[in-house]
Motif scaffolding. Sequence first.
Motif, PDB file in Angstrom:
ATOM      1  N   SER A   5       8.014  -3.886   5.944  1.00 39.36           N
ATOM      2  CA  SER A   5       9.481  -4.427   5.435  1.00 39.36           C
ATOM      3  C   SER A   5       9.310  -6.016   5.482  1.00 39.36           C
ATOM      4  N   GLY A  58       6.756  -7.246   2.970  1.00 39.14           N
ATOM      5  CA  GLY A  58       7.332  -7.390   1.539  1.00 39.14           C
ATOM      6  C   GLY A  58       7.979  -8.680   1.526  1.00 39.14           C
ATOM      7  N   ARG A  88       7.360  -8.604  -2.446  1.00 37.85           N
ATOM      8  CA  ARG A  88       7.142  -7.571  -2.767  1.00 37.85           C
ATOM      9  C   ARG A  88       8.115  -6.560  -2.466  1.00 37.85           C
ATOM     10  N   ARG A  89       8.489  -5.681  -3.289  1.00 39.77           N
ATOM     11  CA  ARG A  89       9.373  -4.498  -2.966  1.00 39.77           C
ATOM     12  C   ARG A  89       8.742  -3.402  -1.949  1.00 39.77           C
ATOM     13  N   ASN A  90       9.594  -3.201  -0.952  1.00 43.21           N
ATOM     14  CA  ASN A  90       9.288  -2.259  -0.066  1.00 43.21           C
ATOM     15  C   ASN A  90       9.774  -0.840  -0.187  1.00 43.21           C
ATOM     16  N   ASN A  91       8.920   0.061  -0.126  1.00 42.83           N
ATOM     17  CA  ASN A  91       9.373   1.604  -0.252  1.00 42.83           C
ATOM     18  C   ASN A  91       9.365   2.148   1.269  1.00 42.83           C
TER      19      ASN A  91
END
Length: 665
Positions: free
Chosen positions: A312, A315, A320-323
């Motif tokens: 997290s 990101g 960047r988006r965090n999954n």
Amino acid sequence: MKPSPASQLPILRILAPFVLGILLAWRVPSWWWVAVMAGAGVAGYAALWLVSRSPQARYAARVWFTLPIILMGIALGGATTLVRRPHTIDLRQINNRPVEVMINDITFRDFSMMMDVQLTGGDRHSPHILLTTRGCDYRLCAGDVVTIPGRLQAVANNGNPDEMDYRQYLADKGILYQEHIDVRRLQPSGHHDNWPARLCNLRHRMERRILASTLEPEVQHFVIAMLVGERRFIDNETRQAFSRSGVAHVLALSGLHLGIITLLLWWLFLPLDYLGARKLRLAITLCCIAAFVFFTGASPSVVRSAVMVGCSFAGLMFFRRNNALNALLVAALLILYFSPQALRSVGFQLSFITVASILLFAPRLERVRNRVLAYVAGTVITSVVAMLSTLALTAYYFHGVALLSVVANLLVLPIVPVFLMLAALFLVVCATGGEMTWLNTLLEWCYTPMDAVTGWLSHLSWGHIDRVFVTGIDVFCYFMFILLAYAIWHKPRRRMLWLLASLVLVVAGVNRWWLHTHTPRSGRVVFNTYNATPIMHFNHARAMLWVPDASDFDLEGFEHRQAAFLAHHGIEHVELGHDSLYTLHQGCVVFDDCLLVTRRFHGHVDKILKITTAGKGKRLHVVLTGSIYEKEHDRLAHECDSVGVPYTTMRRSGAIVKFDVERGQ
């Protein structure tokens, strides 16, 4: 075109075959199949690359590229497991001579010590040894090198029915051998200063400082469990109360605690944001989290939470988006790569299944805008999802189900962050050698309602189901049904999913029927323990337990250790008393056609021969129980061998079980 779930979770393509490779390596611990899998994977990938040279052709054949990747993932999982497997040693070259070992960890008890040691001069994969002593030497610490007399034995189970596989439990920690000696036989011969030893000694110093404070003992033990990761100080009554009320995860250092500590550190370094150093704030927080993980021993649940926090923060640093699910899979892959045996750990399984279920189901169920109601709804939904997702595993490992976990979480969880923040401040004060009375008072005020709530809920007879026996097939069917239910939720018109879900329910029902009808409900058992010889005569839901060689037998502890056997055979009540079927004569008990020699026997083999032939048409078979002291046991075994008396030792053969013909109805 809507992306598939597999494309949104690329780590799953590696993790699934990696786990399969670990399982296969446990069943077939050989290198030949690893080489075959790796060769087939590389050859298949190269062949597909040569056949489909253009980008369009590779896109059309993208499904076929999955097969060689799966084969290489299986090979990688198998190779990792075989490489990290602890080596065995030849006991004939070690025993009957002085052995030099280094202490990795040490635990002091009232009149004994328990140490995790390794042979000096070995590599990092050399086996660990569980060394226990009579008496204590408080001068010893982690990193010390001591010389012991070589009398190592391979770790073995007691052989009681339905007992935990203790040998495998220790083997997963790298411990393959054990030895018990007098503390006076330990001879210190040096010290190795390394980082694991330093961290272990640091944990022990913090424990001693916390225990030396003026805080109430119960609160001291709670602080040590939540911030140091050591739960051995918590008494059995408190453990049972938290477990029966469904909040046992509060006692175990996990993602809940690390999340609160992360928020505390994030707020602490808030001034860096005003200086335009947000990335520095993230980096310092991550370094503090990593230090905390290593300080507490890097348990799977803490490492999982730390990796998810790291993903997290990464990101945020690189925009960047965090999954969250991908971060969870990355954490699982990292833990299993460095420690494949963690897959068998109860903490690993419960931690990852709980978090994965919460990430999959909880966000889809929360639809409340009011903040207070949203908090209550979120806590309830998260607790229900966590309880349902781990219901089968909890029953499988602990043979009980907490029905009031939602209520307990609603009442206890709001207090945990406050207590944890105060405990962190208390830990810093203890590290500096200080003492704050007002801080001790606040910690005790926070602990009191948590203890009261768990104690009250645990005493409600309808709040917990005891003696639940679940098989591996039941656990498999349970999770298969959850996965199929999740798939039906997304695609309710797929008839095949409904058919598979019905088939899983049928298999589970047949398994429960078979278990109920083929489980003996009456019989007699002589359990193998090191300090007593419990003889149980059970009939349906009641059992009579007689212990001929112990006057202060711990019945509660016995029921806890034999919970699986009691649940399996439907025994609800165990009464401690004298069984009229058996009598103790000169330290021996006649059990059917066997003569049980207990630790109360004093004499030689000729005395045993007189007892075996007295008043019987045939000679009784001699059985040396596990409660006999080691030297006395070896002497009697040697005398029986010398005279030619056939005998059996329960230390090798395990418990004696005599089931009646009658089965469950």
